[in-house]
Design an enzyme around this catalytic site. Structure first.
Site, PDB file in Angstrom:
ATOM      1  N   LYS A  79       0.954  -1.021  -0.002  1.00 41.32           N
ATOM      2  CA  LYS A  79      -0.046  -0.136   0.088  1.00 41.32           C
ATOM      3  C   LYS A  79       0.841   1.180  -0.145  1.00 41.32           C
ATOM      4  CE  LYS A  79      -4.032   2.016   2.743  1.00 41.32           C
ATOM      5  NZ  LYS A  79      -4.925   1.649   4.083  1.00 41.32           N
ATOM      6  N   SER A 154      -9.724   1.786   3.103  1.00 39.40           N
ATOM      7  CA  SER A 154      -9.049   2.465   2.213  1.00 39.40           C
ATOM      8  C   SER A 154      -7.780   1.462   1.305  1.00 39.40           C
ATOM      9  CB  SER A 154      -8.247   3.480   3.032  1.00 39.40           C
ATOM     10  OG  SER A 154      -7.378   2.925   3.934  1.00 39.40           O
ATOM     11  N   SER A 178      -9.819  -0.817   7.219  1.00 35.55           N
ATOM     12  CA  SER A 178      -9.336  -0.810   5.987  1.00 35.55           C
ATOM     13  C   SER A 178      -8.656  -1.889   5.279  1.00 35.55           C
ATOM     14  CB  SER A 178      -8.423   0.345   5.737  1.00 35.55           C
ATOM     15  OG  SER A 178      -9.008   1.644   5.689  1.00 35.55           O
TER      16      SER A 178
HETATM   17  N1  GLN Z   1     -13.308   3.813   6.533  1.00 41.32           N
HETATM   18  C1  GLN Z   1     -12.667   4.169   7.614  1.00 41.32           C
HETATM   19  C2  GLN Z   1     -12.029   5.774   7.557  1.00 41.32           C
HETATM   20  O1  GLN Z   1     -12.662   6.166   6.534  1.00 41.32           O
HETATM   21  C3  GLN Z   1     -11.407   3.283   7.962  1.00 41.32           C
HETATM   22  C4  GLN Z   1     -10.306   3.953   7.271  1.00 41.32           C
HETATM   23  C5  GLN Z   1      -8.822   2.645   7.691  1.00 41.32           C
HETATM   24  O2  GLN Z   1      -8.918   2.102   8.415  1.00 41.32           O
HETATM   25  N2  GLN Z   1      -7.910   3.432   7.293  1.00 41.32           N
HETATM   26  O3  GLN Z   1     -11.721   6.194   8.542  1.00 41.32           O
END
Ligand code: GLN
Length: 512
Positions: A79, A154, A178
């Site tokens: 990532k 994400s 995420s």
């Molecule tokens: N969807 C969650 C957010 O927008 C989690 C994101 C994540 O785990 N990086 O914060």
């Protein structure tokens, strides 16, 4: 069978037996990327030459009988928020479009030491803020099962690249879901380890008390192999846990006996798609047939999870992202843009050079900060910075941030109580299968609600794994989540592997 459909474990065996070379494996995955990534956009960058050179060098060492690392010759996608010395690390943001870190993240250093082939950098929601992959400044990733749908986020590219057989393994990060949520929506296996199990050194921070790195893979067995390499104490991360790393890759194959699974009945209420509910119920039956006992447990403060997370995560983000001001780090605006900000009247003042009147204007430095941040960050990141700045500001700190910390503690205690009654909690990962691109873009709250079942593990610091457990009528993957007490990664992996021996949802790839 094509090389692309072998598990990482099988590829490693073939490599060890010299039945195949790393160059062949890398070439097969690069060809798959060429075929499909124009549409899927799982990768932000693929460095073909570097990957092929690494593969050739490892093949040579193996040929000569020299010792090689645990992942020798296997492609791993990373990532785009982990530092890899001198390589771009954009975090899906214009702000870091040209950022080349001067050092390796610990996870990257461990992958290199294990002789993994770093095949490319995966797309992501900007600064890991999002649940759909649509917040990347470089364009969205599409779900390989249906290109009109989101892959989740994400770690959008990290999940999509495994689902599309472009890489057998990838690294993602999970602050509120995420790793698990995109794994669920793309039909792959993703593990969020215990907070502190994997070093965060060299991870571009979003919310430091919640962030955790982990593996995405085609199976629990493959996730175990990758976790074993990246986990472990790191003196450079003060929150990293100083506990030995179990041999996950061997343990994973040992079935659990007397497994007690807790079902949080509240999770089967409003908001859960009936097809997801049905697939999860069927998965629970699979466990029952494997000898597990099922009991009901409750997480009474779980309903405050989203509210709590969306105070704590933005608060930490607003502080972590303060460093991107165009001077210390990140994109810097140009003179013309700073001038354009001034009104005609202010421009006159500037041209006249009247010291006193100039003193009334914001200084050029402040304007530079403001313009740089206005131009470098996307809308969701700005929303989080504003939310977090508000909840941390004098007068609101006690009412929001401090209160959220207290609720966080209660949420963690709920889990402790529940784990007194069961070994792990079983339930859904996401309330629905993958939705359409654009469907929730205008409704941040609806987007936040997708994280209903995942934020709890981050708030409590416990591990969670997402494994595929079915398919919707439209053919979209449905994920199952198992959550366990701190440092129970081995048990989660073993339980996931038991399921994958009994049901083969994990074997399907979206693209051939
Ligand atoms: N969807 C969650 C957010 O927008 C989690 C994101 C994540 O785990 N990086 O914060």
């Amino acid at each position: 069978m094509s090389l692309l459909h072998h598990s990482a474990a099988a590829l490693l065996d073939l490599l060890k037996g010299k039945q195949i070379t790393s160059v062949e494996i890398v070439e097969a995955h690069l060809a798959q990327i060429d075929r499909h990534d124009g549409e899927v956009h799982a990768f932000l960058r693929v460095d073909r030459q570097r990957a092929l050179d690494q593969a050739a060098a490892i093949d040579l060492r193996r040929q000569r009988g020299e010792p090689v690392g645990a992942l020798a010759g296997l492609p791993v996608a990373v990532k785009d928020l982990l530092c890899d010395q001198n390589e771009l690390c954009t975090c899906g943001s214009r702000m870091l479009e040209t950022f080349r870190p001067p050092y390796d993240a610990t996870v990257v250093a461990r992958l290199k030491a294990a002789d993994a082939v770093l095949i490319g950098r995966t797309n992501m929601d900007e600064f890991a803020m999002g649940g759909s992959g649509e917040n990347s400044a470089f364009g969205p990733t599409r779900n390989p099962w249906d290109r009109n749908r989101i892959p989740g986020g994400s770690s959008s590219g990290a999940a999509a690249c495994v689902a599309a057989a472009m890489a057998p393994l990838s690294i993602g990060s999970d602050t509120g879901g995420s790793i698990r949520q995109p794994s669920g929506l793309c039909g792959v296996t993703g593990l969020k380890p215990t907070y502190g199990r994997v070093s965060r050194y060299g991870l571009v921070a979003f919310a430091s008390s919640l962030d955790q790195l982990g593996p995405l893979a085609g199976s629990a067995e493959d996730a175990a192999i990758l976790l074993e390499v990246i986990a472990g104490h790191d003196p450079r991360d003060a929150t990293s846990i100083d506990a030995p790393v179990p041999r996950y890759s061997e343990l994973v194959r040992q079935p659990l006996t007397g497994l007690r699974l807790g079902v949080v009945r509240e999770h089967f209420g409003a908001g859960l798609d009936p097809e997801v509910a049905a697939a999860v119920e069927t998965a629970i039956d699979v466990y029952r047939s494997l000898g597990a006992t099922i009991c009901d447990v409750t997480l009474p403060h779980g309903r405050y999870g989203i509210a709590t997370y969306y105070i704590i995560a933005p608060s930490e983000a607003s502080s972590n992202l303060a460093r991107y001001d165009g001077a210390h780090y990140g994109y810097r605006t140009d003179e013309a843009s700073m001038m354009a900000e001034l009104t005609a009247e202010q421009k006159q003042v500037q041209a006249a050079g009247d010291e006193k009147a100039l003193g009334q204007l914001d200084s050029p430095l402040v304007r530079m900060y403001r313009r740089s941040r206005a131009e470098g960050f996307g809308p969701e990141v700005k929303r989080r910075i504003m939310l977090g700045t508000y909840t941390l500001s004098a007068g609101y700190y006690d009412a929001y941030y401090l209160k959220a910390l207290k609720v966080r503690r209660l949420i963690a205690q709920d889990y402790e109580t529940a784990f007194g009654q069961c070994d792990m909690i079983i339930g859904p990962v996401a309330p629905t299968p993958a939705f359409k691109l654009g469907e929730k873009s205008d409704d941040p709250l609806a987007m936040y609600l997708v994280d209903l079942y995942t934020v709890g593990a981050n708030l409590a610091g416990i591990p969670g794994i997402s494994i595929p457990c079915g398919r919707s009528k439209e053919g979209l993957p449905i994920g199952l989540q198992l959550q366990g007490p701190a440092l129970a990664e081995d048990r989660l992996l073993r339980a996931a592997h038991m399921f994958q021996q009994a049901a083969v949802w994990h074997k399907a790839r979206a693209l051939t």
